[in-house]
Scaffold this motif. Structure first.
Motif, PDB file in Angstrom:
ATOM      1  N   TYR A 129       1.003  -1.077  -0.102  1.00 58.52           N
ATOM      2  CA  TYR A 129       0.253   0.027  -0.081  1.00 58.52           C
ATOM      3  C   TYR A 129       1.048   1.377  -0.085  1.00 58.52           C
ATOM      4  O   TYR A 129       1.022   2.008   0.945  1.00 58.52           O
ATOM      5  CB  TYR A 129      -1.098   0.070   1.235  1.00 58.52           C
ATOM      6  CG  TYR A 129      -1.888  -1.331   1.147  1.00 58.52           C
ATOM      7  CD1 TYR A 129      -3.144  -1.361   0.165  1.00 58.52           C
ATOM      8  CD2 TYR A 129      -1.868  -2.394   2.161  1.00 58.52           C
ATOM      9  CE1 TYR A 129      -3.762  -2.362  -0.021  1.00 58.52           C
ATOM     10  CE2 TYR A 129      -2.519  -3.416   1.842  1.00 58.52           C
ATOM     11  CZ  TYR A 129      -3.537  -3.241   0.871  1.00 58.52           C
ATOM     12  OH  TYR A 129      -4.444  -4.347   0.929  1.00 58.52           O
ATOM     13  N   ILE A 135      -8.848  -1.634   3.553  1.00 59.60           N
ATOM     14  CA  ILE A 135      -7.886  -2.616   3.316  1.00 59.60           C
ATOM     15  C   ILE A 135      -8.389  -3.907   3.000  1.00 59.60           C
ATOM     16  O   ILE A 135      -8.974  -4.571   3.814  1.00 59.60           O
ATOM     17  CB  ILE A 135      -6.799  -2.801   4.398  1.00 59.60           C
ATOM     18  CG1 ILE A 135      -6.335  -1.343   4.785  1.00 59.60           C
ATOM     19  CG2 ILE A 135      -5.649  -3.685   4.123  1.00 59.60           C
ATOM     20  CD1 ILE A 135      -5.425  -0.649   3.811  1.00 59.60           C
ATOM     21  N   TYR A 154     -10.828   1.353   7.930  1.00 60.86           N
ATOM     22  CA  TYR A 154     -10.122   2.238   9.008  1.00 60.86           C
ATOM     23  C   TYR A 154     -10.948   3.745   8.531  1.00 60.86           C
ATOM     24  O   TYR A 154     -10.868   4.345   7.516  1.00 60.86           O
ATOM     25  CB  TYR A 154      -8.633   2.386   8.678  1.00 60.86           C
ATOM     26  CG  TYR A 154      -7.966   1.420   8.832  1.00 60.86           C
ATOM     27  CD1 TYR A 154      -7.085   1.049  10.066  1.00 60.86           C
ATOM     28  CD2 TYR A 154      -7.697   0.025   8.007  1.00 60.86           C
ATOM     29  CE1 TYR A 154      -6.452  -0.060  10.234  1.00 60.86           C
ATOM     30  CE2 TYR A 154      -7.147  -1.071   8.201  1.00 60.86           C
ATOM     31  CZ  TYR A 154      -6.638  -1.078   9.529  1.00 60.86           C
ATOM     32  OH  TYR A 154      -6.010  -2.286   9.819  1.00 60.86           O
ATOM     33  N   TRP A 210      -1.315   5.760   3.885  1.00 59.47           N
ATOM     34  CA  TRP A 210      -2.364   4.997   2.927  1.00 59.47           C
ATOM     35  C   TRP A 210      -3.824   5.344   3.235  1.00 59.47           C
ATOM     36  O   TRP A 210      -4.218   5.410   4.522  1.00 59.47           O
ATOM     37  CB  TRP A 210      -1.915   3.559   3.128  1.00 59.47           C
ATOM     38  CG  TRP A 210      -2.880   2.994   2.093  1.00 59.47           C
ATOM     39  CD1 TRP A 210      -4.125   2.326   2.116  1.00 59.47           C
ATOM     40  CD2 TRP A 210      -2.590   2.902   0.526  1.00 59.47           C
ATOM     41  NE1 TRP A 210      -4.507   1.941   0.904  1.00 59.47           N
ATOM     42  CE2 TRP A 210      -3.626   2.125  -0.125  1.00 59.47           C
ATOM     43  CE3 TRP A 210      -1.627   3.495  -0.107  1.00 59.47           C
ATOM     44  CZ2 TRP A 210      -3.672   2.163  -1.645  1.00 59.47           C
ATOM     45  CZ3 TRP A 210      -1.745   3.181  -1.616  1.00 59.47           C
ATOM     46  CH2 TRP A 210      -2.654   2.633  -2.247  1.00 59.47           C
ATOM     47  N   TYR A 267       2.217  -2.388   9.163  1.00 62.00           N
ATOM     48  CA  TYR A 267       1.360  -3.290   8.499  1.00 62.00           C
ATOM     49  C   TYR A 267      -0.153  -3.247   8.719  1.00 62.00           C
ATOM     50  O   TYR A 267      -0.718  -3.024   9.888  1.00 62.00           O
ATOM     51  CB  TYR A 267       1.791  -4.748   9.368  1.00 62.00           C
ATOM     52  CG  TYR A 267       1.333  -6.061   8.875  1.00 62.00           C
ATOM     53  CD1 TYR A 267       1.783  -6.637   7.835  1.00 62.00           C
ATOM     54  CD2 TYR A 267      -0.190  -6.491   9.258  1.00 62.00           C
ATOM     55  CE1 TYR A 267       1.288  -7.780   7.035  1.00 62.00           C
ATOM     56  CE2 TYR A 267      -0.645  -7.438   8.791  1.00 62.00           C
ATOM     57  CZ  TYR A 267       0.061  -8.320   7.844  1.00 62.00           C
ATOM     58  OH  TYR A 267      -0.375  -9.411   7.285  1.00 62.00           O
ATOM     59  N   TRP A 268      -0.927  -3.106   7.468  1.00 59.23           N
ATOM     60  CA  TRP A 268      -2.439  -3.152   7.598  1.00 59.23           C
ATOM     61  C   TRP A 268      -2.899  -4.176   7.617  1.00 59.23           C
ATOM     62  O   TRP A 268      -2.792  -5.083   6.574  1.00 59.23           O
ATOM     63  CB  TRP A 268      -2.540  -2.274   6.357  1.00 59.23           C
ATOM     64  CG  TRP A 268      -2.149  -0.922   6.266  1.00 59.23           C
ATOM     65  CD1 TRP A 268      -0.905  -0.229   5.661  1.00 59.23           C
ATOM     66  CD2 TRP A 268      -2.735   0.366   6.811  1.00 59.23           C
ATOM     67  NE1 TRP A 268      -0.823   1.102   5.738  1.00 59.23           N
ATOM     68  CE2 TRP A 268      -2.069   1.359   6.315  1.00 59.23           C
ATOM     69  CE3 TRP A 268      -3.873   0.615   7.555  1.00 59.23           C
ATOM     70  CZ2 TRP A 268      -2.004   2.689   6.869  1.00 59.23           C
ATOM     71  CZ3 TRP A 268      -3.946   1.738   8.115  1.00 59.23           C
ATOM     72  CH2 TRP A 268      -3.362   2.906   7.691  1.00 59.23           C
ATOM     73  N   ASN A 269      -3.824  -4.507   8.644  1.00 58.29           N
ATOM     74  CA  ASN A 269      -4.609  -5.587   8.457  1.00 58.29           C
ATOM     75  C   ASN A 269      -5.920  -5.426   7.878  1.00 58.29           C
ATOM     76  O   ASN A 269      -6.407  -4.260   7.675  1.00 58.29           O
ATOM     77  CB  ASN A 269      -5.070  -6.141  10.115  1.00 58.29           C
ATOM     78  CG  ASN A 269      -3.993  -6.525  10.820  1.00 58.29           C
ATOM     79  OD1 ASN A 269      -3.242  -7.422  10.438  1.00 58.29           O
ATOM     80  ND2 ASN A 269      -3.540  -5.919  11.882  1.00 58.29           N
ATOM     81  N   SER A 278      -4.637  -8.061   3.815  1.00 54.27           N
ATOM     82  CA  SER A 278      -3.351  -7.364   4.749  1.00 54.27           C
ATOM     83  C   SER A 278      -2.100  -7.546   4.320  1.00 54.27           C
ATOM     84  O   SER A 278      -1.694  -8.278   3.064  1.00 54.27           O
ATOM     85  CB  SER A 278      -3.475  -8.441   5.970  1.00 54.27           C
ATOM     86  OG  SER A 278      -4.334  -8.543   6.745  1.00 54.27           O
TER      87      SER A 278
END
Length: 180
Positions: free
Chosen positions: A125, A158, A148, A168, A142-144, A161
């Motif tokens: 991302y 997102i 958001y 982002w 780290y995007w789960n 993940s």
């Protein structure tokens, strides 16, 4: 004579090459850094090359690249390369993210670019400006998978993940590109 396919990576290859998807290096298309190359054969020219050479155009690519690319050079301190870590693309691989990716827009004849490897649908991302990661790789988060809430009241989604820029914002993706 135009060719088409319902998949994004093969369609991009077909548009830029004028060939059927099966004539590229991977008939399903080259995605992200999966094959560590784009879908063009060595020496094969793209539409951007032709527009520059024959028409004198300045060329640019903005948005979801999804044609594959090669990672930056491996750090000299890496004796043995571990298997590629897709879920931690920035922190789990011994590559020098201060260097440009290759087999990317510049390789295919684009003078300038501001692209993501997979748009908003998967990691990383992050944007790449002229092949260079557009944020400090040490600030990666780290995007789960999930939604958001942003300060502006919008919802950034997102879908899978993975790592990326701490700034982002999938909700503003298109406007970020328009403002470039």
């Amino acid at each position: 004579d135009a060719h088409s396919t319902p998949l994004c990576a093969p369609s991009r290859y077909m548009l830029l090459s004028g060939n059927y998807a099966h004539r590229g290096t991977n008939y399903n298309g080259s995605w992200n850094f999966v094959s560590n190359e784009n879908n063009f054969h060595g020496g094969q020219k793209s539409l951007a090359h032709i527009l520059k050479r024959r028409g004198g155009y300045n060329t640019a690519a903005f948005g979801k690249w999804h044609l594959g690319a090669a990672l930056p050079p491996v750090l000299s301190s890496a004796d043995v390369l571990p298997p590629f870590n897709f879920s931690h693309i920035f922190t789990g691989n011994p590559v020098d993210w201060s260097q440009p990716i290759s087999d990317a827009p510049k390789t295919l004849g684009f003078d300038t670019s501001y692209v993501t490897m997979a748009g908003i649908q998967s990691a990383p991302y992050s944007f790449f400006r002229d092949g260079i990661l557009d944020h400090d790789h040490s600030d990666v988060v780290y995007w789960n998978e999930g939604d958001y809430s942003l300060e502006n009241g919008q919802l950034s989604k997102i879908m899978s993940s993975g790592e990326g820029s701490p700034e982002w914002d999938s909700a503003s993706y298109n406007m970020i590109l328009v403002n470039e």
